[in-house]
Write a protein that holds these residues in place. Sequence first.
Motif, PDB file in Angstrom:
ATOM      1  N   ALA A 150       0.593  -1.530  -0.149  1.00 20.21           N
ATOM      2  CA  ALA A 150      -0.098  -0.273   0.596  1.00 20.21           C
ATOM      3  C   ALA A 150       0.932   1.805   0.015  1.00 20.21           C
ATOM      4  O   ALA A 150       0.355   2.338   0.149  1.00 20.21           O
ATOM      5  CB  ALA A 150      -0.522   0.100   1.380  1.00 20.21           C
ATOM      6  N   ALA A 151       1.995   1.136   0.252  1.00 20.97           N
ATOM      7  CA  ALA A 151       2.971   2.498  -0.071  1.00 20.97           C
ATOM      8  C   ALA A 151       2.518   3.699  -1.326  1.00 20.97           C
ATOM      9  O   ALA A 151       3.203   4.340  -1.040  1.00 20.97           O
ATOM     10  CB  ALA A 151       4.861   1.591  -0.417  1.00 20.97           C
ATOM     11  N   GLY A 152       2.316   2.388  -2.287  1.00 22.90           N
ATOM     12  CA  GLY A 152       1.803   3.573  -3.533  1.00 22.90           C
ATOM     13  C   GLY A 152       0.054   4.430  -3.188  1.00 22.90           C
ATOM     14  O   GLY A 152       0.559   6.022  -3.971  1.00 22.90           O
ATOM     15  N   THR A 153       0.331   4.302  -2.262  1.00 22.55           N
ATOM     16  CA  THR A 153      -1.743   4.997  -2.148  1.00 22.55           C
ATOM     17  C   THR A 153      -1.080   6.464  -1.382  1.00 22.55           C
ATOM     18  O   THR A 153      -1.784   7.183  -2.026  1.00 22.55           O
ATOM     19  CB  THR A 153      -2.309   4.359  -0.533  1.00 22.55           C
ATOM     20  N   PRO A 154      -0.085   6.852  -0.428  1.00 21.01           N
ATOM     21  CA  PRO A 154       0.159   8.274  -0.564  1.00 21.01           C
ATOM     22  C   PRO A 154       0.794   8.710  -1.330  1.00 21.01           C
ATOM     23  O   PRO A 154       0.573  10.002  -1.512  1.00 21.01           O
ATOM     24  CB  PRO A 154       0.874   8.262   1.101  1.00 21.01           C
ATOM     25  N   LEU A 155       1.738   7.956  -2.534  1.00 20.63           N
ATOM     26  CA  LEU A 155       1.859   8.627  -3.358  1.00 20.63           C
ATOM     27  C   LEU A 155       0.793   8.874  -4.046  1.00 20.63           C
ATOM     28  O   LEU A 155       1.498  10.738  -4.739  1.00 20.63           O
ATOM     29  CB  LEU A 155       2.398   7.760  -3.990  1.00 20.63           C
ATOM     30  N   LEU A 156      -0.626   8.423  -4.893  1.00 20.80           N
ATOM     31  CA  LEU A 156      -1.363   8.948  -5.779  1.00 20.80           C
ATOM     32  C   LEU A 156      -1.806   9.816  -4.629  1.00 20.80           C
ATOM     33  O   LEU A 156      -2.226  10.708  -5.132  1.00 20.80           O
ATOM     34  CB  LEU A 156      -2.811   7.767  -5.757  1.00 20.80           C
ATOM     35  N   TYR A 313      10.026   9.433  -5.834  1.00 22.67           N
ATOM     36  CA  TYR A 313       8.854   8.842  -7.124  1.00 22.67           C
ATOM     37  C   TYR A 313       7.746   9.960  -7.269  1.00 22.67           C
ATOM     38  O   TYR A 313       7.538   9.186  -8.237  1.00 22.67           O
ATOM     39  CB  TYR A 313       8.340   7.382  -6.400  1.00 22.67           C
ATOM     40  N   GLY A 314       7.956  10.670  -7.029  1.00 19.21           N
ATOM     41  CA  GLY A 314       6.524  11.380  -7.138  1.00 19.21           C
ATOM     42  C   GLY A 314       7.795  12.442  -8.775  1.00 19.21           C
ATOM     43  O   GLY A 314       6.297  12.727  -9.403  1.00 19.21           O
ATOM     44  N   GLU A 315       8.489  12.424  -8.459  1.00 15.17           N
ATOM     45  CA  GLU A 315       8.942  13.118 -10.356  1.00 15.17           C
ATOM     46  C   GLU A 315       8.603  12.210 -11.352  1.00 15.17           C
ATOM     47  O   GLU A 315       8.076  12.755 -12.513  1.00 15.17           O
ATOM     48  CB  GLU A 315      10.597  13.618 -10.446  1.00 15.17           C
ATOM     49  N   ALA A 316       8.298  10.741 -11.201  1.00 10.69           N
ATOM     50  CA  ALA A 316       8.186   9.780 -12.093  1.00 10.69           C
ATOM     51  C   ALA A 316       7.079   9.382 -12.630  1.00 10.69           C
ATOM     52  O   ALA A 316       6.358   9.151 -13.363  1.00 10.69           O
ATOM     53  CB  ALA A 316       8.679   8.550 -11.502  1.00 10.69           C
ATOM     54  N   LEU A 317       5.832   9.728 -11.867  1.00 10.67           N
ATOM     55  CA  LEU A 317       4.573   9.821 -11.624  1.00 10.67           C
ATOM     56  C   LEU A 317       3.572  11.320 -12.043  1.00 10.67           C
ATOM     57  O   LEU A 317       3.688  11.137 -13.476  1.00 10.67           O
ATOM     58  CB  LEU A 317       3.929   9.710 -10.414  1.00 10.67           C
ATOM     59  N   VAL A 318       4.555  11.959 -12.378  1.00  8.62           N
ATOM     60  CA  VAL A 318       4.277  13.421 -12.577  1.00  8.62           C
ATOM     61  C   VAL A 318       4.360  13.624 -14.289  1.00  8.62           C
ATOM     62  O   VAL A 318       4.045  13.457 -14.658  1.00  8.62           O
ATOM     63  CB  VAL A 318       5.257  14.634 -12.078  1.00  8.62           C
ATOM     64  N   GLN A 319       5.895  12.987 -15.021  1.00  9.01           N
ATOM     65  CA  GLN A 319       5.882  12.604 -16.410  1.00  9.01           C
ATOM     66  C   GLN A 319       5.379  11.969 -16.677  1.00  9.01           C
ATOM     67  O   GLN A 319       4.749  11.752 -17.615  1.00  9.01           O
ATOM     68  CB  GLN A 319       7.755  11.383 -15.808  1.00  9.01           C
ATOM     69  N   ALA A 320       4.056  10.940 -15.661  1.00  8.57           N
ATOM     70  CA  ALA A 320       3.227   9.769 -16.039  1.00  8.57           C
ATOM     71  C   ALA A 320       2.628  11.042 -16.881  1.00  8.57           C
ATOM     72  O   ALA A 320       1.983  10.093 -17.859  1.00  8.57           O
ATOM     73  CB  ALA A 320       3.394   8.747 -15.891  1.00  8.57           C
ATOM     74  N   VAL A 321       2.372  11.458 -15.751  1.00  2.00           N
ATOM     75  CA  VAL A 321       0.709  12.583 -15.965  1.00  2.00           C
ATOM     76  C   VAL A 321       1.071  13.233 -17.903  1.00  2.00           C
ATOM     77  O   VAL A 321       0.742  13.622 -18.606  1.00  2.00           O
ATOM     78  CB  VAL A 321       0.499  13.332 -14.906  1.00  2.00           C
ATOM     79  N   LEU A 322       2.622  13.823 -17.925  1.00  5.32           N
ATOM     80  CA  LEU A 322       3.253  14.154 -18.891  1.00  5.32           C
ATOM     81  C   LEU A 322       3.171  13.735 -19.987  1.00  5.32           C
ATOM     82  O   LEU A 322       3.004  14.320 -21.759  1.00  5.32           O
ATOM     83  CB  LEU A 322       4.319  15.629 -18.320  1.00  5.32           C
ATOM     84  N   HIS A 323       3.409  12.275 -20.057  1.00  3.10           N
ATOM     85  CA  HIS A 323       3.623  11.408 -21.119  1.00  3.10           C
ATOM     86  C   HIS A 323       2.412  11.591 -22.053  1.00  3.10           C
ATOM     87  O   HIS A 323       1.400  11.591 -22.017  1.00  3.10           O
ATOM     88  CB  HIS A 323       3.714  10.430 -20.794  1.00  3.10           C
TER      89      HIS A 323
END
Length: 329
Positions: A150-156, A313-323
Motif C-alpha cells: 500500500a505504499a503507492g497510496t500516499p504517493l497517489l 518517486y513523485g517526479e516519475a509519476l508527474v512524468q507519467a501525467v505529462l507523457h
Amino acid sequence: MNSRESADCQIVESRRGSAALLAASLSLAAVAAFLFTMGGPTTRSWRPLQKDGLSSTRNLESTTQLKPNADASGNSTTLQVPMGDATDLSATDSKLTAHIAEKAEPVVRNVSSLKTPVGHSVEERPIVCRRIGDGEYVVLMMAAIHGNEAAGTPLLNNLAEHVVANSELLDGVTLVLMPVVNPDGVESGKRYNARGVDLNRNFPAENRQNSSRYGLNALSEPEALAIYQVINDTLPNHIVTLHEPLQCVDYDGPAKDLATVMSEHCPLPVEKLGSRPGSLGSYAGVTLGIPTITFELPPNAATQSPGFLWRFYGEALVQAVLHRHSAIK
Ligand SMILES: [Zn+2]
C-alpha cells in the motif's frame, strides 16, 4: 520457476530468499542516492528532491532547480528557471528576481475533481475513483491492488494534491486515480482480497487461468470488476499501477518509452519481468494494447514516510501525467 518469466510481486514467494539481497541493495541505493546529491561518481542524472515540491516544467533537462523557498504560508516551493537564465546568477539578478516573482504567483485555475465510489469490495468497503481535470488524454493510476503493498497510496494522494496545485500539468489530461483498489486486503494486510483471490490475476487476459487463487472466472471479484469498468468508462491512454517490492519499472504493451521516461526520473531501472496470467498488465497492456506500467517500489517502501516516497518517486509519476504515448497525436 524462472523469475524472468514472472511479473509483479507474485514472485515474492520465489524470491523471498533474495529479500536480504534486496534489502542490502536498498542500502546501496540509499548510499547511491546520497552520492547523487553529493555529485558522486554516477552517470545517472536523477536525484531525490530536496523538499516534497516537484518541478512543474515539462522540459526538466533544460532547467536548473533552485533551492526550495518558503512562501508566506510556510509551504516550500521548488522554482525552475531556464538554464540560460541561471548560468550567471549575479549578472542576471534582476531578470531572475523578476522571473521568480512571476513564477511565485501561482496561476489559479479551477480544476475539476470528482471523487466517487466505483464499486465495493467483498466486505463492502467502497472503492474510490477520483477524476482530476477534463482533458482528452486519460491517464489511469492505481495502487494497493495487492493489499500488503500500500505504499503507492500516499504517493497517489500526493500526486493528486500536486496536480491540483500545479494545474498546468493537466493541460489536455484527465487523471484518473484509484488509490486503494483492494481495501479489504489493505485492512487485513494481505496480498489477496477477502475471498483469498489475487486480484491481479482476475482480469480477462488471453493468458488467464481459472483457479481458486486467481478466481474461478475472469472478473469474479468485485474489486477487479470495478477496475475493469473504470477502464471501459474512461478508456485510458496509459495506465500506471503501483506495487512493491521488486524495485523496477516493469511494463506491458507498448509502454517501453513511458517506462524509460519514468525510470529516468526515479531510482528504479526498467525491467521487463514478463506477463503473469490474468494480470492487469496482461489484460490492459497485452490484450487491449494500452501502455501499462507496473511501478514496483522497493521492499522497505512501506516503512518510508509519504514525504520521503514523494521525493524519490513523485517526479516519475508527474512524468507519467505529462507523457503522451507516441501513437497519440
Ligand atoms: Zn503486487
